[in-house]
Design a protein around this motif. Structure first.
Motif, mmCIF file in Angstrom:
data_model
loop_
_atom_site.group_PDB
_atom_site.id
_atom_site.type_symbol
_atom_site.label_atom_id
_atom_site.label_comp_id
_atom_site.label_asym_id
_atom_site.label_seq_id
_atom_site.Cartn_x
_atom_site.Cartn_y
_atom_site.Cartn_z
ATOM 1 N N ALA A 47 0.864 -1.181 0.000
ATOM 2 C CA ALA A 47 0.000 0.000 0.000
ATOM 3 C C ALA A 47 0.896 1.225 0.000
ATOM 4 C CB ALA A 47 -0.910 -0.005 1.225
ATOM 5 N N CYS A 48 0.730 2.081 -1.000
ATOM 6 C CA CYS A 48 1.700 3.158 -1.220
ATOM 7 C C CYS A 48 1.203 4.560 -0.909
ATOM 8 C CB CYS A 48 2.159 3.128 -2.670
ATOM 9 S SG CYS A 48 3.005 1.607 -3.111
ATOM 10 N N GLY A 49 -0.067 4.732 -0.636
ATOM 11 C CA GLY A 49 -0.569 6.086 -0.446
ATOM 12 C C GLY A 49 -1.073 6.636 -1.764
ATOM 13 N N ASP A 50 -0.548 7.772 -2.194
ATOM 14 C CA ASP A 50 -1.080 8.405 -3.407
ATOM 15 C C ASP A 50 -0.586 7.726 -4.688
ATOM 16 O OD1 ASP A 50 1.413 9.508 -4.254
ATOM 17 O OD2 ASP A 50 1.064 11.341 -3.141
ATOM 18 N N ARG A 51 -1.178 8.149 -5.802
ATOM 19 C CA ARG A 51 -0.890 7.545 -7.105
ATOM 20 C C ARG A 51 0.587 7.652 -7.476
ATOM 21 N NH1 ARG A 51 -4.292 8.342 -12.582
ATOM 22 N NH2 ARG A 51 -5.786 7.353 -11.222
ATOM 23 N N ASN A 52 1.188 8.815 -7.243
ATOM 24 C CA ASN A 52 2.600 8.981 -7.603
ATOM 25 C C ASN A 52 3.495 8.055 -6.792
ATOM 26 O OD1 ASN A 52 2.111 10.867 -9.583
ATOM 27 N ND2 ASN A 52 2.446 12.614 -8.245
ATOM 28 N N GLU A 53 3.203 7.892 -5.510
ATOM 29 C CA GLU A 53 3.997 6.985 -4.676
ATOM 30 C C GLU A 53 3.833 5.536 -5.137
ATOM 31 O OE1 GLU A 53 6.337 7.592 -2.326
ATOM 32 O OE2 GLU A 53 6.074 9.659 -2.979
ATOM 33 N N ALA A 54 2.624 5.166 -5.514
ATOM 34 C CA ALA A 54 2.392 3.810 -6.016
ATOM 35 C C ALA A 54 3.185 3.581 -7.300
ATOM 36 C CB ALA A 54 0.905 3.574 -6.258
ATOM 37 N N TYR A 55 3.131 4.547 -8.214
ATOM 38 C CA TYR A 55 3.874 4.418 -9.468
ATOM 39 C C TYR A 55 5.376 4.382 -9.206
ATOM 40 C CZ TYR A 55 5.591 5.171 -14.161
ATOM 41 O OH TYR A 55 6.260 5.032 -15.341
ATOM 42 N N ARG A 56 5.841 5.248 -8.306
ATOM 43 C CA ARG A 56 7.264 5.301 -7.984
ATOM 44 C C ARG A 56 7.738 3.967 -7.394
ATOM 45 N NH1 ARG A 56 6.991 9.779 -5.248
ATOM 46 N NH2 ARG A 56 7.182 11.041 -7.098
ATOM 47 N N GLY A 57 6.954 3.393 -6.478
ATOM 48 C CA GLY A 57 7.307 2.110 -5.896
ATOM 49 C C GLY A 57 7.339 1.003 -6.934
ATOM 50 N N PHE A 58 6.326 0.980 -7.802
ATOM 51 C CA PHE A 58 6.257 0.004 -8.889
ATOM 52 C C PHE A 58 7.448 0.168 -9.836
ATOM 53 C CE2 PHE A 58 4.876 -0.677 -13.309
ATOM 54 C CZ PHE A 58 4.555 -2.028 -13.271
ATOM 55 N N TYR A 59 7.728 1.393 -10.226
ATOM 56 C CA TYR A 59 8.798 1.688 -11.182
ATOM 57 C C TYR A 59 10.171 1.320 -10.620
ATOM 58 C CZ TYR A 59 11.602 4.336 -14.522
ATOM 59 O OH TYR A 59 12.509 4.703 -15.473
ATOM 60 N N ASN A 60 10.378 1.561 -9.338
ATOM 61 C CA ASN A 60 11.681 1.317 -8.713
ATOM 62 C C ASN A 60 11.812 -0.069 -8.097
ATOM 63 O OD1 ASN A 60 12.777 3.881 -9.297
ATOM 64 N ND2 ASN A 60 11.638 4.755 -7.599
ATOM 65 N N PHE A 61 10.827 -0.924 -8.295
ATOM 66 C CA PHE A 61 10.848 -2.261 -7.717
ATOM 67 C C PHE A 61 12.115 -2.985 -8.155
ATOM 68 C CE2 PHE A 61 9.425 -6.765 -7.842
ATOM 69 C CZ PHE A 61 9.172 -6.906 -6.496
ATOM 70 N N ASN A 62 12.882 -3.515 -7.198
ATOM 71 C CA ASN A 62 14.168 -4.115 -7.541
ATOM 72 C C ASN A 62 14.270 -5.582 -7.132
ATOM 73 O OD1 ASN A 62 14.379 -3.886 -4.817
ATOM 74 N ND2 ASN A 62 16.176 -2.575 -4.801
#
Length: 88
Positions: A47-62
């Motif tokens: 659970a990431c909070g707002d849309r940008n945080e969700a996208y950022r977490g998804f994009y930076n998933f390592n």
């Protein structure tokens, strides 16, 4: 396949509200969660909070080597535009 990771928009900014969202989505996706566990696959909800945080977490998933399916789940407040602007 070795696992599924799902990045969720929502849950607000607090740990308690994000935890509540993860619990609710874990129940909602219970059949998928249980199938993963039965097959000894990883199952991860973030659970990431707002849309940008969700996208950022998804994009930076390592940890992709653990999870062959990585999903970004956001709500549809408006039509997603091509080249969605975001600061990563």
């Amino acid at each position: 396949m070795t696992g599924i990771a799902i990045y969720l928009e929502g849950g607000g900014v607090g740990a308690n509200t994000k935890s509540a969202l993860r619990r609710g989505m874990s129940e909602f996706l219970g059949e998928i969660r249980d199938n993963c566990r039965d097959n000894r696959w990883f199952f991860k909800l973030v659970a990431c909070g707002d849309r940008n945080e969700a996208y950022r977490g998804f994009y930076n998933f390592n940890e992709f080597e653990k999870y062959h399916v990585v999903v970004l789940l956001v709500d549809s407040e408006e039509k997603v535009k091509a080249g969605y602007p975001i600061n990563i």
